[in-house]
Design an enzyme around this catalytic site. Structure first.
Site, mmCIF file in Angstrom:
data_model
loop_
_atom_site.group_PDB
_atom_site.id
_atom_site.type_symbol
_atom_site.label_atom_id
_atom_site.label_comp_id
_atom_site.label_asym_id
_atom_site.label_seq_id
_atom_site.Cartn_x
_atom_site.Cartn_y
_atom_site.Cartn_z
ATOM 1 N N LYS A 1 0.858 -1.192 0.000
ATOM 2 C CA LYS A 1 0.000 0.000 0.000
ATOM 3 C C LYS A 1 0.895 1.243 0.000
ATOM 4 O O LYS A 1 1.828 1.359 0.806
ATOM 5 C CB LYS A 1 -0.876 -0.009 1.246
ATOM 6 C CG LYS A 1 -2.269 0.526 1.036
ATOM 7 C CD LYS A 1 -3.076 0.278 2.301
ATOM 8 C CE LYS A 1 -4.515 0.670 2.118
ATOM 9 N NZ LYS A 1 -5.252 0.570 3.393
HETATM 10 O O1 G3P Z 1 -7.878 1.145 5.226
HETATM 11 C C1 G3P Z 1 -8.179 2.444 4.934
HETATM 12 C C2 G3P Z 1 -9.558 2.900 5.349
HETATM 13 O O2 G3P Z 1 -10.483 1.892 5.151
HETATM 14 C C3 G3P Z 1 -9.614 3.541 6.701
HETATM 15 O O3 G3P Z 1 -10.937 3.845 7.084
HETATM 16 O O4 G3P Z 1 -12.499 4.463 8.889
HETATM 17 O O5 G3P Z 1 -10.070 5.090 9.102
HETATM 18 O O6 G3P Z 1 -11.555 6.249 7.470
HETATM 19 P P1 G3P Z 1 -11.270 4.967 8.188
#
Ligand code: G3P
Length: 214
Positions: A83
Protein backbone atom coordinates in the site's frame (compact mmCIF):
# COMPACT_ATOMS: atom_id res chain seq x y z
CA UNK A 1 -18.25 -8.42 -5.93
CA UNK A 2 -15.29 -9.00 -3.66
CA UNK A 3 -15.18 -8.28 0.06
CA UNK A 4 -11.99 -7.51 1.95
CA UNK A 5 -11.64 -7.18 5.70
CA UNK A 6 -10.20 -3.84 6.82
CA UNK A 7 -8.51 -5.15 9.94
CA UNK A 8 -5.34 -6.83 11.21
CA UNK A 9 -7.19 -8.71 13.92
CA UNK A 10 -6.44 -12.37 13.23
CA UNK A 11 -9.42 -13.70 15.22
CA UNK A 12 -11.85 -11.48 13.26
CA UNK A 13 -10.27 -12.56 9.98
CA UNK A 14 -10.44 -16.28 10.87
CA UNK A 15 -14.08 -16.04 12.00
CA UNK A 16 -15.37 -14.35 8.85
CA UNK A 17 -13.04 -16.24 6.53
CA UNK A 18 -14.68 -19.49 7.74
CA UNK A 19 -17.92 -18.26 6.13
CA UNK A 20 -16.20 -18.11 2.74
CA UNK A 21 -16.76 -14.35 2.53
CA UNK A 22 -13.24 -12.92 2.69
CA UNK A 23 -11.48 -12.25 -0.62
CA UNK A 24 -8.63 -10.26 0.89
CA UNK A 25 -7.49 -8.00 3.72
CA UNK A 26 -6.39 -4.38 3.94
CA UNK A 27 -4.37 -2.79 6.71
CA UNK A 28 -2.83 0.60 7.37
CA UNK A 29 -0.47 1.88 10.09
CA UNK A 30 -3.42 2.77 12.36
CA UNK A 31 -4.96 -0.70 12.00
CA UNK A 32 -1.61 -2.42 12.61
CA UNK A 33 -0.87 -0.27 15.67
CA UNK A 34 -4.17 -1.38 17.29
CA UNK A 35 -2.94 -4.99 17.40
CA UNK A 36 0.33 -4.16 19.21
CA UNK A 37 2.15 -6.87 17.28
CA UNK A 38 5.22 -6.98 15.04
CA UNK A 39 4.28 -5.69 11.54
CA UNK A 40 5.94 -8.48 9.55
CA UNK A 41 4.68 -11.19 11.91
CA UNK A 42 1.03 -10.10 11.72
CA UNK A 43 1.04 -9.57 7.93
CA UNK A 44 2.69 -12.95 7.35
CA UNK A 45 0.12 -14.64 9.58
CA UNK A 46 -2.80 -12.97 7.76
CA UNK A 47 -1.30 -13.94 4.37
CA UNK A 48 -1.35 -17.55 5.55
CA UNK A 49 -5.04 -17.39 6.52
CA UNK A 50 -6.48 -15.58 3.50
CA UNK A 51 -5.77 -16.71 -0.05
CA UNK A 52 -6.41 -13.30 -1.64
CA UNK A 53 -4.48 -10.03 -1.58
CA UNK A 54 -3.33 -8.63 1.79
CA UNK A 55 -2.34 -4.95 1.78
CA UNK A 56 0.56 -3.78 3.96
CA UNK A 57 1.45 -0.07 3.90
CA UNK A 58 4.87 1.53 3.63
CA UNK A 59 5.92 4.10 6.22
CA UNK A 60 8.49 6.05 4.16
CA UNK A 61 7.26 9.18 2.40
CA UNK A 62 10.07 9.50 -0.18
CA UNK A 63 10.20 7.38 -3.34
CA UNK A 64 13.49 5.69 -2.53
CA UNK A 65 12.32 4.74 0.95
CA UNK A 66 8.94 3.49 -0.31
CA UNK A 67 10.53 1.33 -3.01
CA UNK A 68 13.01 -0.12 -0.51
CA UNK A 69 10.24 -0.99 1.98
CA UNK A 70 7.99 -2.30 -0.79
CA UNK A 71 10.65 -4.67 -2.12
CA UNK A 72 11.08 -6.06 1.39
CA UNK A 73 7.33 -6.38 2.10
CA UNK A 74 6.85 -8.11 -1.27
CA UNK A 75 9.15 -10.91 -0.05
CA UNK A 76 6.94 -11.72 2.95
CA UNK A 77 4.28 -13.69 1.03
CA UNK A 78 3.04 -14.36 -2.50
CA UNK A 79 -0.29 -12.65 -1.81
CA UNK A 80 1.02 -9.48 -0.19
CA UNK A 81 0.20 -6.14 -1.87
CA UNK A 82 2.12 -2.98 -1.00
CA UNK A 83 0.00 0.00 0.00
CA UNK A 84 1.41 3.34 -1.15
CA UNK A 85 0.07 6.79 -0.26
CA UNK A 86 -1.31 9.00 -3.05
CA UNK A 87 1.51 11.51 -3.46
CA UNK A 88 3.90 12.45 -6.25
CA UNK A 89 6.61 10.38 -4.55
CA UNK A 90 4.08 7.55 -4.20
CA UNK A 91 3.17 7.60 -7.90
CA UNK A 92 6.84 7.40 -8.82
CA UNK A 93 7.26 4.43 -6.49
CA UNK A 94 4.18 2.71 -7.98
CA UNK A 95 5.61 3.18 -11.46
CA UNK A 96 8.96 1.64 -10.47
CA UNK A 97 7.31 -1.24 -8.58
CA UNK A 98 4.87 -2.04 -11.41
CA UNK A 99 7.85 -2.68 -13.71
CA UNK A 100 9.09 -5.21 -11.12
CA UNK A 101 5.66 -6.92 -11.01
CA UNK A 102 5.17 -5.82 -7.40
CA UNK A 103 1.47 -5.18 -6.84
CA UNK A 104 0.44 -1.89 -5.26
CA UNK A 105 -2.68 -0.44 -3.68
CA UNK A 106 -2.70 3.36 -3.81
CA UNK A 107 -4.44 4.70 -0.71
CA UNK A 108 -6.00 7.98 0.44
CA UNK A 109 -7.74 8.73 -2.86
CA UNK A 110 -10.34 11.49 -2.70
CA UNK A 111 -10.75 12.63 -6.33
CA UNK A 112 -11.26 11.06 -9.75
CA UNK A 113 -8.00 12.67 -10.90
CA UNK A 114 -6.04 10.98 -8.10
CA UNK A 115 -7.61 7.63 -9.03
CA UNK A 116 -6.72 8.10 -12.68
CA UNK A 117 -3.13 9.03 -11.86
CA UNK A 118 -2.71 5.94 -9.67
CA UNK A 119 -4.21 3.64 -12.32
CA UNK A 120 -2.03 5.15 -15.04
CA UNK A 121 1.12 4.87 -12.91
CA UNK A 122 0.48 1.11 -12.72
CA UNK A 123 -1.40 0.46 -9.47
CA UNK A 124 -3.22 -2.87 -9.20
CA UNK A 125 -5.71 -1.37 -6.73
CA UNK A 126 -6.91 2.14 -5.94
CA UNK A 127 -8.57 2.99 -2.63
CA UNK A 128 -11.05 5.87 -2.57
CA UNK A 129 -12.10 6.73 1.02
CA UNK A 130 -15.89 6.87 1.24
CA UNK A 131 -16.45 7.60 4.95
CA UNK A 132 -13.84 10.34 5.21
CA UNK A 133 -15.44 12.19 2.27
CA UNK A 134 -18.85 11.90 3.94
CA UNK A 135 -17.28 13.35 7.09
CA UNK A 136 -16.50 16.60 5.23
CA UNK A 137 -19.88 16.72 3.48
CA UNK A 138 -18.61 15.63 0.04
CA UNK A 139 -20.53 13.22 -2.20
CA UNK A 140 -18.45 10.07 -1.77
CA UNK A 141 -20.74 7.97 -3.94
CA UNK A 142 -20.25 10.31 -6.91
CA UNK A 143 -16.53 9.60 -6.61
CA UNK A 144 -17.12 5.82 -6.83
CA UNK A 145 -19.53 6.25 -9.74
CA UNK A 146 -17.16 8.49 -11.70
CA UNK A 147 -14.09 6.36 -11.00
CA UNK A 148 -15.96 3.30 -12.29
CA UNK A 149 -16.94 5.19 -15.42
CA UNK A 150 -13.50 6.56 -16.28
CA UNK A 151 -11.54 3.37 -15.53
CA UNK A 152 -13.92 1.42 -17.79
CA UNK A 153 -13.92 4.11 -20.46
CA UNK A 154 -10.13 4.03 -20.82
CA UNK A 155 -9.64 0.33 -20.08
CA UNK A 156 -7.51 0.62 -16.93
CA UNK A 157 -7.19 -2.68 -15.09
CA UNK A 158 -6.80 -1.21 -11.58
CA UNK A 159 -9.49 -2.49 -9.23
CA UNK A 160 -11.50 -0.05 -7.13
CA UNK A 161 -11.41 -0.81 -3.41
CA UNK A 162 -14.11 1.26 -1.69
CA UNK A 163 -12.40 2.01 1.64
CA UNK A 164 -13.30 3.92 4.81
CA UNK A 165 -16.57 2.00 4.91
CA UNK A 166 -18.57 3.01 7.99
CA UNK A 167 -21.94 1.28 7.64
CA UNK A 168 -24.08 -1.27 5.79
CA UNK A 169 -25.50 1.39 3.45
CA UNK A 170 -22.00 2.24 2.25
CA UNK A 171 -21.47 -1.39 1.24
CA UNK A 172 -24.82 -1.60 -0.57
CA UNK A 173 -24.23 1.71 -2.34
CA UNK A 174 -20.70 0.93 -3.57
CA UNK A 175 -21.90 -2.51 -4.71
CA UNK A 176 -24.62 -0.88 -6.78
CA UNK A 177 -22.13 1.60 -8.26
CA UNK A 178 -19.74 -1.11 -9.41
CA UNK A 179 -16.81 -0.90 -7.00
CA UNK A 180 -14.81 -4.09 -7.53
CA UNK A 181 -14.19 -4.49 -3.81
CA UNK A 182 -15.47 -3.08 -0.52
CA UNK A 183 -13.03 -3.30 2.37
CA UNK A 184 -15.06 -3.58 5.53
CA UNK A 185 -14.10 -3.30 9.22
CA UNK A 186 -14.73 -6.40 11.34
CA UNK A 187 -17.36 -4.51 13.34
CA UNK A 188 -19.41 -3.75 10.20
CA UNK A 189 -19.09 -7.09 8.38
CA UNK A 190 -21.70 -9.01 10.48
CA UNK A 191 -24.26 -6.32 9.61
CA UNK A 192 -24.15 -7.66 6.03
CA UNK A 193 -25.94 -10.84 7.02
CA UNK A 194 -28.03 -9.56 9.95
CA UNK A 195 -31.51 -8.04 10.21
CA UNK A 196 -33.74 -7.62 13.30
CA UNK A 197 -36.72 -8.99 11.35
CA UNK A 198 -34.74 -12.17 10.62
CA UNK A 199 -34.09 -12.58 14.36
CA UNK A 200 -37.71 -11.80 15.24
CA UNK A 201 -38.93 -14.24 12.57
CA UNK A 202 -36.77 -17.06 13.92
CA UNK A 203 -37.97 -16.38 17.46
CA UNK A 204 -41.64 -16.44 16.36
CA UNK A 205 -41.15 -19.68 14.40
CA UNK A 206 -39.52 -21.32 17.43
CA UNK A 207 -42.28 -20.16 19.79
CA UNK A 208 -45.01 -21.41 17.44
CA UNK A 209 -43.23 -24.74 17.07
CA UNK A 210 -43.01 -25.14 20.86
CA UNK A 211 -46.77 -24.35 21.24
CA UNK A 212 -47.64 -26.82 18.48
CA UNK A 213 -45.55 -29.58 20.05
CA UNK A 214 -46.98 -28.86 23.53
O1 G3P B 1 -7.88 1.14 5.23
C1 G3P B 1 -8.18 2.44 4.93
C2 G3P B 1 -9.56 2.90 5.35
O2 G3P B 1 -10.48 1.89 5.15
C3 G3P B 1 -9.61 3.54 6.70
O3 G3P B 1 -10.94 3.85 7.08
O4 G3P B 1 -12.50 4.46 8.89
O5 G3P B 1 -10.07 5.09 9.10
O6 G3P B 1 -11.56 6.25 7.47
P1 G3P B 1 -11.27 4.97 8.19
Amino acid sequence: MKFFLDTANVEEIKRINELGLVDGVTTNPTIISKEGRDFKEVITEICGIVAGPVSAEVIALDTEGMVKEAREIAQWADNVVVKIPMTEAGLKAVHILSKEQIKTNVTLIFTVAQGLMAAKAGASFISPFVGRLDDIGTDSLALIRHLRQVLDQYGYSAEIIAASIRNLKHVEDVAELGADIATIPGSIFPKLWSHPLTDAGIEAFMQDWQSFKG
